[in-house]
Design a protein around this motif. Structure first.
Motif, PDB file in Angstrom:
ATOM      1  N   SER A  81       0.837  -1.185   0.000  1.00 32.63           N
ATOM      2  CA  SER A  81       0.000   0.000   0.000  1.00 32.63           C
ATOM      3  C   SER A  81       0.880   1.246   0.000  1.00 32.63           C
ATOM      4  O   SER A  81       1.967   1.261   0.592  1.00 32.63           O
ATOM      5  CB  SER A  81      -0.876  -0.001   1.258  1.00 32.63           C
ATOM      6  OG  SER A  81      -1.446   1.275   1.497  1.00 32.63           O
ATOM      7  N   LYS A 317      -3.744   5.644   1.118  1.00 38.40           N
ATOM      8  CA  LYS A 317      -4.865   4.765   0.752  1.00 38.40           C
ATOM      9  C   LYS A 317      -5.615   5.301  -0.464  1.00 38.40           C
ATOM     10  O   LYS A 317      -6.131   4.527  -1.285  1.00 38.40           O
ATOM     11  CB  LYS A 317      -5.802   4.612   1.947  1.00 38.40           C
ATOM     12  CG  LYS A 317      -5.173   3.821   3.092  1.00 38.40           C
ATOM     13  CD  LYS A 317      -6.096   3.753   4.299  1.00 38.40           C
ATOM     14  CE  LYS A 317      -5.474   2.943   5.428  1.00 38.40           C
ATOM     15  NZ  LYS A 317      -6.345   2.909   6.644  1.00 38.40           N
ATOM     16  N   ASP A 320      -3.751   4.184  -3.449  1.00 41.55           N
ATOM     17  CA  ASP A 320      -4.038   2.772  -3.708  1.00 41.55           C
ATOM     18  C   ASP A 320      -5.260   2.617  -4.601  1.00 41.55           C
ATOM     19  O   ASP A 320      -5.305   1.744  -5.487  1.00 41.55           O
ATOM     20  CB  ASP A 320      -4.296   2.027  -2.395  1.00 41.55           C
ATOM     21  CG  ASP A 320      -3.066   1.904  -1.518  1.00 41.55           C
ATOM     22  OD1 ASP A 320      -1.941   2.055  -2.040  1.00 41.55           O
ATOM     23  OD2 ASP A 320      -3.228   1.650  -0.312  1.00 41.55           O
TER      24      ASP A 320
END
Length: 410
Positions: A81, A317, A320
């Motif tokens: 990640s 995130k 991602d």
């Protein structure tokens, strides 16, 4: 502090044929970063004081496999990640931000390869990186009209290409096995031209004289008729013309370095206040750590640091989510989130390194402690991308729905 003018001929020795461990999980990456940080912190102050270039430490860093953790699973990598990547860079940067900054351009190049290279090029360069080979930056220029205006050129010649130009702020180049050069083709399109560090016509010089980030060797690269094999020419412009994660990846690493500097400064302030700082005459206390104003400001620093770390994780995130399915809208949303992280990490890095001296007192400026290195590093590194423009792009998106520009500085 004057630069030592180290050239390629006198560059610090590092492993020319490396081998590296292959990391398989996010948890392993973070654990390795924490272990390395203990090692790197031990001599960080002395390296800064003497400007001792960390060649051995960089070999150690990349041999763990941490420079390859973003390589996609399809090519043998861990594909961690980007929140994990930010955590790794933050941890290492808290120990020594010069070392923490070193992989930034390498990792940005890997994302450009992932987004824009051919299948054959991906197999070649990802394979080399997994073995421990490092890419060094020859991207920014000091004499062009602005940071995104390149005068370095690439043109076809024979069965390959030729590159000419001059670069500065070449962080990592002196320690790299390959140099990726940002150059414009006859149509004004930006490519990465990747060449061996000892390619004829390529000269790497550590002319970096900055008062902070002293051991990054962020000097200049001269490129005179350097030949490039077609396998090393990556159409990086595609990452800007089409929605991609390229700019966000480059930016989150910069933010993570600043978060690491801030983390180190806050921890150093707490230690110094508890161990050395005297109470102010009007406080009525016996120890500096009992001063109510100091206590309150330590609390403020901790809150701001944790807020910056939380938004940094959110930004990772967000990246991602756009790596494999980028759209104009979600790339813009991610750019805003990363910009928020850049603002908060910049502000806490500068505030914390300043408060280290204010709360620690006059003793903190003594040369024996070398604590000014934290402020020097923060002030130097946070200049990379001015946050005054981050505020504008965030506000313009929220208020007017305008997407931030797509480039390496957003």
């Amino acid at each position: 502090m004057e630069a030592s003018m180290t050239s390629l001929a006198t560059a610090p020795s590092f492993d020319p044929a490396p081998t590296a461990h292959v990391i398989t999980s996010d948890e392993e990456a973070v654990a390795l970063a924490r272990s390395l940080a203990v090692e790197f912190a031990a001599e960080a102050s002395e390296r800064d004081r003497t400007r001792h270039l960390p060649a051995a430490e960089i070999d150690r860093f990349s041999s763990t496999g941490l420079w390859a953790i973003t390589v996609p699973k399809a090519y043998g990598g861990a594909e961690v990640s980007f929140a994990t990547l930010a955590e790794v860079i933050k941890i290492v940067s808290a120990a020594d931000p010069s070392i923490g900054q070193m992989p930034q351009n390498h990792l940005a190049a890997l994302d450009a390869i992932r987004a824009s290279a051919s299948e054959e090029q991906k197999k070649l360069w990802f394979g080399r990186v997994l073995k421990g080979y490092r890419l060094g930056n020859a991207f920014s220029e000091a004499k062009s009209r602005h940071v995104g205006a390149f005068e370095t050129t690439i043109r076809p010649e024979g069965d390959g290409y030729v590159v000419n130009g001059e670069k500065f702020y070449a962080t990592g180049a002196l320690f790299a096995h390959y140099i990726h050069i940002g150059a414009v083709d006859p149509h004004g399109k930006v490519h990465l031209a990747i060449v061996p560090r000892d390619a004829p016509g390529l000269t790497i010089t550590d002319s970096w004289s900055g008062f902070g980030q002293r051991t990054t060797a962020s000097g200049n690269v001269s490129i005179a008729n350097v030949r490039v094999d077609p396998s090393g020419v990556i159409p990086a412009y595609l990452g800007g013309e089409n929605p991609s994660s390229n700019g966000a990846v480059s930016q989150i690493i910069q933010a993570a370095v600043d978060a690491g500097i801030a983390l180190a400064a806050v921890e150093e302030t707490i230690r110094f206040v508890r161990e050395h700082t005297r109470p102010w005459i009007d406080s009525g206390q016996e120890h500096g750590h009992e001063d109510v104003f100091t206590i309150a400001q330590i609390g403020d620093l901790k809150i701001r640091l944790q807020a910056a770390e939380a938004v940094l994780e959110e930004a990772g995130k967000a990246i991602d989510r756009i790596v494999h399915q980028p759209t104009d809208d979600n790339v813009a949303e991610t750019a805003v989130k990363v910009a928020e992280a850049k603002v908060l990490t910049t502000e806490i890095a500068i505030l914390a390194t300043n408060k280290l001296h204010e709360l620690g007192g006059t003793r903190t400026v003594l040369g024996q402690h070398n604590l000014d290195r934290h402020w020097r590093n923060a002030r130097t590194h946070t200049l990379h991308d001015p946050v005054r423009w981050k505020y504008f792009h965030i506000g313009n998106h929220v208020l007017n729905g305008v997407r931030p520009p797509r480039h390496a500085w957003n």
